[in-house]
Design a protein around this motif. Structure first.
Motif, PDB file in Angstrom:
ATOM      1  N   LEU A  97      35.592  -7.371  -6.924  1.00 34.15           N
ATOM      2  CA  LEU A  97      35.580  -6.597  -8.165  1.00 34.15           C
ATOM      3  C   LEU A  97      35.109  -5.165  -7.921  1.00 34.15           C
ATOM      4  CD1 LEU A  97      34.127  -9.271 -10.629  1.00 34.15           C
ATOM      5  CD2 LEU A  97      36.481  -8.454 -10.497  1.00 34.15           C
ATOM      6  N   ASP A  98      34.146  -4.998  -7.013  1.00 30.50           N
ATOM      7  CA  ASP A  98      33.660  -3.648  -6.693  1.00 30.50           C
ATOM      8  C   ASP A  98      34.792  -2.757  -6.204  1.00 30.50           C
ATOM      9  OD1 ASP A  98      30.993  -3.958  -7.351  1.00 30.50           O
ATOM     10  OD2 ASP A  98      30.424  -4.671  -5.363  1.00 30.50           O
ATOM     11  N   TYR A  99      35.524  -3.237  -5.200  1.00 29.70           N
ATOM     12  CA  TYR A  99      36.578  -2.404  -4.613  1.00 29.70           C
ATOM     13  C   TYR A  99      37.754  -2.222  -5.573  1.00 29.70           C
ATOM     14  CZ  TYR A  99      34.092  -2.633  -0.177  1.00 29.70           C
ATOM     15  OH  TYR A  99      33.140  -2.514   0.814  1.00 29.70           O
ATOM     16  N   ALA A 100      38.060  -3.270  -6.346  1.00 30.05           N
ATOM     17  CA  ALA A 100      39.160  -3.154  -7.317  1.00 30.05           C
ATOM     18  C   ALA A 100      38.816  -2.127  -8.394  1.00 30.05           C
ATOM     19  CB  ALA A 100      39.436  -4.521  -7.944  1.00 30.05           C
ATOM     20  N   THR A 101      37.579  -2.163  -8.882  1.00 28.03           N
ATOM     21  CA  THR A 101      37.159  -1.210  -9.910  1.00 28.03           C
ATOM     22  C   THR A 101      37.129   0.214  -9.361  1.00 28.03           C
ATOM     23  OG1 THR A 101      35.791  -2.935 -10.929  1.00 28.03           O
ATOM     24  CG2 THR A 101      35.348  -0.673 -11.580  1.00 28.03           C
ATOM     25  N   SER A 102      36.682   0.355  -8.108  1.00 24.33           N
ATOM     26  CA  SER A 102      36.649   1.681  -7.491  1.00 24.33           C
ATOM     27  C   SER A 102      38.044   2.273  -7.373  1.00 24.33           C
ATOM     28  CB  SER A 102      35.995   1.597  -6.104  1.00 24.33           C
ATOM     29  OG  SER A 102      34.661   1.182  -6.193  1.00 24.33           O
ATOM     30  N   LEU A 103      38.997   1.434  -6.932  1.00 26.06           N
ATOM     31  CA  LEU A 103      40.382   1.904  -6.822  1.00 26.06           C
ATOM     32  C   LEU A 103      40.941   2.266  -8.189  1.00 26.06           C
ATOM     33  CD1 LEU A 103      41.794  -0.591  -4.166  1.00 26.06           C
ATOM     34  CD2 LEU A 103      41.364   1.858  -3.863  1.00 26.06           C
ATOM     35  N   LEU A 104      40.585   1.464  -9.204  1.00 21.77           N
ATOM     36  CA  LEU A 104      41.044   1.756 -10.562  1.00 21.77           C
ATOM     37  C   LEU A 104      40.509   3.107 -11.037  1.00 21.77           C
ATOM     38  CD1 LEU A 104      42.460   0.869 -13.193  1.00 21.77           C
ATOM     39  CD2 LEU A 104      40.314  -0.283 -13.824  1.00 21.77           C
ATOM     40  N   ILE A 150      34.335  12.197 -13.967  1.00 18.75           N
ATOM     41  CA  ILE A 150      33.419  11.045 -13.993  1.00 18.75           C
ATOM     42  C   ILE A 150      34.059   9.845 -13.301  1.00 18.75           C
ATOM     43  CG2 ILE A 150      32.339   9.346 -15.527  1.00 18.75           C
ATOM     44  CD1 ILE A 150      31.783  11.637 -17.469  1.00 18.75           C
ATOM     45  N   LEU A 151      35.337   9.614 -13.561  1.00 14.59           N
ATOM     46  CA  LEU A 151      36.038   8.498 -12.916  1.00 14.59           C
ATOM     47  C   LEU A 151      36.083   8.680 -11.409  1.00 14.59           C
ATOM     48  CD1 LEU A 151      38.980   8.037 -15.444  1.00 14.59           C
ATOM     49  CD2 LEU A 151      37.197   6.355 -14.930  1.00 14.59           C
ATOM     50  N   ALA A 152      36.376   9.888 -10.956  1.00 11.39           N
ATOM     51  CA  ALA A 152      36.453  10.152  -9.513  1.00 11.39           C
ATOM     52  C   ALA A 152      35.095   9.953  -8.853  1.00 11.39           C
ATOM     53  CB  ALA A 152      36.968  11.569  -9.267  1.00 11.39           C
ATOM     54  N   TYR A 153      34.038  10.469  -9.481  1.00 14.25           N
ATOM     55  CA  TYR A 153      32.691  10.326  -8.923  1.00 14.25           C
ATOM     56  C   TYR A 153      32.286   8.862  -8.890  1.00 14.25           C
ATOM     57  CZ  TYR A 153      27.622  10.385  -8.589  1.00 14.25           C
ATOM     58  OH  TYR A 153      26.324  10.134  -8.217  1.00 14.25           O
ATOM     59  N   ASN A 154      32.550   8.142  -9.983  1.00 14.25           N
ATOM     60  CA  ASN A 154      32.157   6.736 -10.040  1.00 14.25           C
ATOM     61  C   ASN A 154      32.903   5.908  -8.992  1.00 14.25           C
ATOM     62  OD1 ASN A 154      30.607   4.665 -11.757  1.00 14.25           O
ATOM     63  ND2 ASN A 154      32.656   3.786 -11.707  1.00 14.25           N
ATOM     64  N   GLY A 155      34.187   6.161  -8.839  1.00 10.63           N
ATOM     65  CA  GLY A 155      34.970   5.422  -7.853  1.00 10.63           C
ATOM     66  C   GLY A 155      34.516   5.693  -6.435  1.00 10.63           C
ATOM     67  N   ALA A 156      34.249   6.965  -6.113  1.00  4.98           N
ATOM     68  CA  ALA A 156      33.837   7.328  -4.747  1.00  4.98           C
ATOM     69  C   ALA A 156      32.449   6.791  -4.425  1.00  4.98           C
ATOM     70  CB  ALA A 156      33.861   8.846  -4.596  1.00  4.98           C
ATOM     71  N   SER A 157      31.492   6.942  -5.365  1.00  4.63           N
ATOM     72  CA  SER A 157      30.121   6.484  -5.098  1.00  4.63           C
ATOM     73  C   SER A 157      30.057   4.964  -5.001  1.00  4.63           C
ATOM     74  CB  SER A 157      29.175   6.985  -6.189  1.00  4.63           C
ATOM     75  OG  SER A 157      29.562   6.485  -7.468  1.00  4.63           O
ATOM     76  N   LEU A 182      31.831  -3.239 -18.559  1.00  9.22           N
ATOM     77  CA  LEU A 182      32.272  -4.187 -17.535  1.00  9.22           C
ATOM     78  C   LEU A 182      31.268  -4.267 -16.392  1.00  9.22           C
ATOM     79  CD1 LEU A 182      34.448  -6.054 -16.335  1.00  9.22           C
ATOM     80  CD2 LEU A 182      35.520  -4.030 -15.332  1.00  9.22           C
ATOM     81  N   GLU A 183      30.764  -3.109 -15.953  1.00 13.12           N
ATOM     82  CA  GLU A 183      29.779  -3.107 -14.864  1.00 13.12           C
ATOM     83  C   GLU A 183      28.540  -3.914 -15.243  1.00 13.12           C
ATOM     84  OE1 GLU A 183      29.040  -0.532 -11.929  1.00 13.12           O
ATOM     85  OE2 GLU A 183      30.385   1.098 -12.505  1.00 13.12           O
TER      86      GLU A 183
END
Length: 416
Positions: A297-304, A321-328, A387-388
Motif C-alpha cells: 500500500l505504501d508504494y502504491a499510494t506513493s505512485l498514485l 503537496i502530492l509530489a512531496y508526499n509521494g517522494a517522501s 486513508l493514511e
C-alpha cells in the motif's frame, strides 16, 4: 466470587491519611492465581492507569487479579489534601501514597509492576516495606545516570515518541493535558536526580527488569548494570519495542510476566528466547493489514501521488503537496525494516508515526492551504490523509521475541 472482566472496573478507595478518594482500574481473574496476590501496576511520569489497560486485560485473562491506581494528582485521583499546587510529588511521596492506598485497600502483599518513574516508586516501596512486596517487575527503569537532569531526561522522553505506537502518543498528550505541565515539570525536577543504584542491593524480592530494544531513556549498558546490582534480578529485552513495552508489546509482556511469576525463568541462564514473536493477539482490536501488505500500500499510494501530481486540473499547490508526499513516502518506505524495505534501518513504529503525521498534515492542508484550490484537489488530499490514518490504525505491529540477557558477574548466572 471473582468475575473475569476484559473491560476494567473503576474502583474508588477512600484513603484517610491522604484525605482523598483514589481511583484505580481493576480486573479480576481467579482467587487461585499466584496465591490470590494481586498484581499492582504503577504508572510513570505524568501518566495515569489508562495506558496500563492493555497489560491489565491480558494479565486478567491469564487469571491474575490486577489493579492499576491513578496515583494522587494524576488521572482521576485528586492531589492529597494539603499538597500545594502544582503538587508534583517526589519518589518518596509517591511511595507513601502507594503504601497508604494499599493499606486502605487491605492489600497486605502484592506483586508490583512499575513503568519508568513507576519503577523508582516500586523500588522505594520494596526497600521501605519488603514484607509488602512478593515480586518486582521493573519496565524501563529510570533514571539512567547519563540523563539525570530535567533537560536531558525530557529530551529522551521526546526521543522515545517516534518508537512508540501512534495511539500511545495520543494517550500521552491526553494524560499530560490532564495532569498539567506545571505538575509534570515539578515532578520531573524532583525525581530525575535519584541515585536508585544505592538502594538496589537492598531489594529482597525477586526482580524482573524489562527493556525495549529501542528504549531511548534506558541504555542497554545501564539496564545490565541496574540488573547486576539486584541480589536476585533478571533482565529481558523485548525486540522492536521501546520504553512503554507494557502498552506497545502488551501480549509479549503479559506472557513474560506470567513466566516470571510461575518461576519459569529461574533455571534459565540467559541468552535465550523466553517469549517468541507473537503475530496474533486475540485481545487486541482487529488489525487485518500485515506489514507486507502495508508495504504494498505504501508504494502504491506513493505512485498514485506522483502520478496525480502531473494532473493540471488539480491546482498548483495540490500538485506540489502530492509530489512531496509521494517522494517522501517512497524514501522512508525504502528505509523501513519490513518485507519491502530495501535498507531496513527504520523501525516499523517510526514508519507508522511518520504515516500518522503525513495523514494529519494532508487533512489540515485540505482545510487550510488548499482553500482556494479546485474542489477535486482538496477532496483528493483529504481522502489520501484519511486513508493514511485508516491504514495505520489497521496495521499489525508484531513485537518480540523477549530475550533473557546474560548478566556477567552476577551469582545467578555464575558458570559451573
Amino acid at each position: 466470587m471473582f468475575k473475569r472482566l476484559h473491560a476494567p472496573r473503576h474502583v474508588w478507595t477512600h484513603v484517610a491519611s491522604l484525605g482523598i478518594r483514589m481511583h484505580a482500574r481493576a480486573w479480576f481473574g481467579s482467587p487461585e492465581a499466584f496465591g490470590g496476590l494481586p498484581v499492582v501496576l504503577l504508572h510513570g511520569l505524568g501518566f495515569s492507569s489508562r495506558y496500563m489497560v492493555p497489560l491489565g486485560r491480558r494479565l486478567a485473562e491469564q487469571g491474575y487479579d490486577v489493579i492499576a491506581p491513578d496515583l494522587p494528582g494524576f488521572g482521576r485521583s485528586p492531589r492529597p489534601v494539603g499538597m500545594k499546587w502544582p503538587a508534583g510529588p517526589s519518589v518518596s511521596e509517591q511511595a507513601d501514597h502507594v503504601l497508604a492506598w494499599m493499606d486502605a485497600c487491605a492489600i497486605q502483599r502484592a506483586v508490583l509492576f512499575g513503568n519508568s518513574l513507576g519503577t523508582q516508586v516500586a523500588v522505594e516501596v520494596a526497600t521501605r516495606a519488603p514484607e509488602r512486596v512478593e515480586r518486582l517487575i521493573l519496565s524501563g527503569p529510570t533514571p539512567d545516570p547519563l540523563y539525570r537532569s530535567p533537560g536531558k531526561q525530557y529530551a529522551r522522553v521526546l526521543m522515545n515518541m517516534p518508537f512508540e505506537a501512534p495511539c500511545l502518543n495520543a494517550i500521552t498528550q491526553l494524560d499530560y493535558a490532564s495532569a498539567g505541565i506545571p505538575r509534570i515539570a515539578q515532578q520531573l525536577s524532583r525525581t530525575v536526580d535519584d541515585p536508585i543504584e544505592d538502594i538496589l542491593p537492598a531489594i529482597q524480592a525477586p526482580t524482573l527488569v524489562i527493556r525495549g530494544q529501542h528504549d531511548q531513556t534506558l541504555s542497554q549498558p545501564w539496564a545490565e548494570t541496574f540488573t547486576r546490582l539486584l541480589p536476585n534480578g533478571q533482565l529481558v529485552v523485548i525486540d522492536k519495542a521501546a520504553h512503554n513495552v507494557h502498552y506497545t508489546a502488551a501480549q509479549v509482556t503479559a506472557r513474560l510476566v506470567q513466566c516470571f511469576l510461575q518461576g519459569a525463568l529461574d533455571n534459565h541462564r540467559g541468552d535465550e528466547v523466553i517469549v517468541p514473536t507473537l503475530k496474533r493477539d486475540p485481545l487486541a482490536p482487529p488489525k487485518p493489514i500485515t506489514t507486507a501488505v502495508h508495504g504494498v500500500l505504501d508504494y502504491a499510494t506513493s505512485l498514485l501521488c506522483l502520478g496525480l501530481s502531473q494532473t493540471p486540473g488539480l491546482g498548483s499547490r495540490t500538485r506540489k503537496i502530492l509530489a512531496y508526499n509521494g517522494a517522501s513516502a517512497t524514501l522512508y518506505s525504502l528505509f523501513t525494516n519490513y518485507e519491502l524495505g530495501a535498507l531496513r534501518k527504520l523501525p516499523m513504529t517510526v514508519h507508522l508515526n511518520l504515516d500518522t503525521m503525513s495523514g494529519v498534515k494532508l487533512l489540515l492542508a485540505s482545510l487550510t492551504l488548499l482553500r482556494r484550490e479546485p474542489l477535486p484537489g482538496k477532496l483528493t488530499i483529504a481522502l489520501l490523509g484519511a486513508l493514511e490514518l485508516l491504514v495505520v490504525s489497521a496495521t499489525q505491529l508484531p513485537m518480540g521475541p523477549a530475550r533473557l540477557i546474560r548478566i556477567q558477574g552476577q551469582n545467578l548466572y555464575a558458570e559451573t
